[in-house]
Design an enzyme around this catalytic site. Structure first.
Site, PDB file in Angstrom:
ATOM      1  N   HIS A   1      -1.258  -5.278   5.852  1.00  0.00           N
ATOM      2  CA  HIS A   1      -2.410  -6.097   5.430  1.00  0.00           C
ATOM      3  C   HIS A   1      -2.107  -6.827   4.124  1.00  0.00           C
ATOM      4  CE1 HIS A   1      -5.667  -5.300   8.246  1.00  0.00           C
ATOM      5  NE2 HIS A   1      -5.524  -3.994   8.154  1.00  0.00           N
TER       6      HIS A   1
ATOM      7  N   HIS B   1       0.580   0.374   8.207  1.00  0.00           N
ATOM      8  CA  HIS B   1      -0.457  -0.541   8.716  1.00  0.00           C
ATOM      9  C   HIS B   1      -1.162  -1.228   7.539  1.00  0.00           C
ATOM     10  CE1 HIS B   1      -4.059  -1.360  11.484  1.00  0.00           C
ATOM     11  NE2 HIS B   1      -4.566  -1.549  10.268  1.00  0.00           N
ATOM     12  N   GLU B   2      -1.525  -0.424   6.520  1.00  0.00           N
ATOM     13  CA  GLU B   2      -2.259  -0.995   5.374  1.00  0.00           C
ATOM     14  C   GLU B   2      -1.364  -1.904   4.537  1.00  0.00           C
ATOM     15  OE1 GLU B   2      -5.343  -0.756   5.480  1.00  0.00           O
ATOM     16  OE2 GLU B   2      -5.485   0.904   6.894  1.00  0.00           O
TER      17      GLU B   2
ATOM     18  N   CYS C   1      -7.967  -1.172  14.021  1.00  0.00           N
ATOM     19  CA  CYS C   1      -8.129  -1.857  12.737  1.00  0.00           C
ATOM     20  C   CYS C   1      -9.587  -2.279  12.588  1.00  0.00           C
ATOM     21  CB  CYS C   1      -7.220  -3.084  12.687  1.00  0.00           C
ATOM     22  SG  CYS C   1      -7.321  -3.985  11.126  1.00  0.00           S
ATOM     23  N   LEU C   2     -10.150  -2.021  11.424  1.00  0.00           N
ATOM     24  CA  LEU C   2     -11.553  -2.384  11.199  1.00  0.00           C
ATOM     25  C   LEU C   2     -11.734  -3.908  11.202  1.00  0.00           C
ATOM     26  CD1 LEU C   2     -12.284   0.266   8.424  1.00  0.00           C
ATOM     27  CD2 LEU C   2     -12.896   0.390  10.857  1.00  0.00           C
TER      28      LEU C   2
ATOM     29  N   GLN D   1      -9.165  -6.803   3.177  1.00  0.00           N
ATOM     30  CA  GLN D   1     -10.143  -6.693   4.276  1.00  0.00           C
ATOM     31  C   GLN D   1     -11.583  -6.861   3.773  1.00  0.00           C
ATOM     32  OE1 GLN D   1      -8.068  -2.935   5.855  1.00  0.00           O
ATOM     33  NE2 GLN D   1      -8.980  -3.800   7.693  1.00  0.00           N
TER      34      GLN D   1
ATOM     35  N   GLY E   1      -8.464   4.109   6.658  1.00  0.00           N
ATOM     36  CA  GLY E   1      -7.748   3.334   5.644  1.00  0.00           C
ATOM     37  C   GLY E   1      -8.434   1.995   5.464  1.00  0.00           C
TER      38      GLY E   1
HETATM   39  O1  K1U Z   1      -8.579  -1.473   9.335  1.00  0.00           O
HETATM   40  C1  K1U Z   1      -7.846  -0.613   8.871  1.00  0.00           C
HETATM   41  O2  K1U Z   1      -6.826  -0.912   8.302  1.00  0.00           O
HETATM   42  C2  K1U Z   1      -8.250   0.823   9.029  1.00  0.00           C
HETATM   43  C3  K1U Z   1      -7.687   1.490  10.267  1.00  0.00           C
HETATM   44  C4  K1U Z   1      -6.484   2.311   9.846  1.00  0.00           C
HETATM   45  C5  K1U Z   1      -5.551   2.734  10.936  1.00  0.00           C
HETATM   46  C6  K1U Z   1      -5.988   3.412  12.046  1.00  0.00           C
HETATM   47  C7  K1U Z   1      -5.089   3.818  13.022  1.00  0.00           C
HETATM   48  C8  K1U Z   1      -3.765   3.556  12.875  1.00  0.00           C
HETATM   49  C9  K1U Z   1      -3.339   2.859  11.769  1.00  0.00           C
HETATM   50  C10 K1U Z   1      -4.224   2.471  10.791  1.00  0.00           C
HETATM   51  C11 K1U Z   1      -8.797   2.368  10.850  1.00  0.00           C
HETATM   52  O3  K1U Z   1      -9.282   3.225  10.203  1.00  0.00           O
HETATM   53  S1  K1U Z   1      -9.278   2.061  12.498  1.00  0.00           S
HETATM   54  C12 K1U Z   1     -10.508   3.343  12.788  1.00  0.00           C
HETATM   55  C13 K1U Z   1      -9.906   4.698  12.988  1.00  0.00           C
HETATM   56  O4  K1U Z   1      -8.714   4.826  13.178  1.00  0.00           O
HETATM   57  C14 K1U Z   1     -10.762   5.908  12.953  1.00  0.00           C
HETATM   58  C15 K1U Z   1     -12.118   5.819  12.807  1.00  0.00           C
HETATM   59  C16 K1U Z   1     -12.891   6.974  12.760  1.00  0.00           C
HETATM   60  C17 K1U Z   1     -12.321   8.209  12.883  1.00  0.00           C
HETATM   61  C18 K1U Z   1     -10.958   8.311  13.045  1.00  0.00           C
HETATM   62  C19 K1U Z   1     -10.176   7.157  13.073  1.00  0.00           C
HETATM   63 ZN    ZN Z   2      -6.188  -2.688   9.604  1.00  0.00          ZN
END
Ligand code: K1U
Ligand code: ZN
Length: 169
Positions: free
Chosen positions: A140, A136-137, A94-95, A51, A46
């Protein structure tokens, strides 16, 4: 399409609330395309426009399994119109807070309304990872990060760790 820089904590823009979008036009679709490419490259599941430094109420997401085709999804001006009383925990990442993962408890199911890539109104129920990710998004969009749901000690430790990573890079 272009990759955009993902802002990380403690960047002040991440604390800003995002503004509603007036029209789903080609300019907005170009932003959504860039966001999707940036999210896939990270990689993540996401991404909210804030971001990448754009304070608009726009989210992209793809929850496909590795063995499945890509399933990009676009949410413009999303609103949560119902949440379940039942909650569920999930180990979130979270990225914008790289390499930090911790458990957050959120409503297990939600109903949301948004405009899609074509600007059409959609109403949809979410559960499981979809419910976790959209909440979560949408946090943000209000300038809230998943670490804001943790204790002050854990939040401060997370920010310190990200700052240390950035210095080492
Ligand atoms: O930064 C963000 O908002 C993105 C975040 C979204 C998220 C992940 C987990 C729970 C709630 C929201 C991510 O994508 S973190 C990276 C991640 O979860 C992932 C990366 C590669 C493969 C699978 C998952
Ligand atoms: Zn995030």
């Amino acid at each position: 399409m272009a990759l955009r820089e993902i802002l990380v904590v403690p960047h002040p823009i991440l604390k800003q609330a995002s503004q509603p979008v007036d029209a789903v036009d080609d300019e907005l679709r170009a932003l959504m395309d860039d966001m999707l490419e940036t999210m896939y490259a990270a990689p993540g599941i996401g991404l909210a426009a804030i971001q990448v430094g754009v304070p608009k109420r726009v989210i992209v997401m793809d929850l496909h399994r590795p063995e499945e085709e890509k399933q990009p999804r676009f949410f413009v001006n999303p609103e949560i119109v119902w949440t379940s009383e039942e909650t569920a925990p999930y180990e979130e990442g979270c990225l914008s807070v790289p390499e930090i993962y911790d458990e957050v408890e959120r409503p297990a199911r939600v109903k949301l309304r948004y405009l899609n890539y074509a600007g059409e109104p959609v109403e949809e129920d979410a559960e499981g990872l979809f419910a976790v990710c959209i909440q979560h998004e949408m946090d943000h969009l209000e300038g809230v990060l998943f670490i804001d749901h943790l204790s002050r000690l854990k939040r401060e430790q997370a920010i310190k760790k990200v700052k240390k990573q950035a210095k080492a890079a």
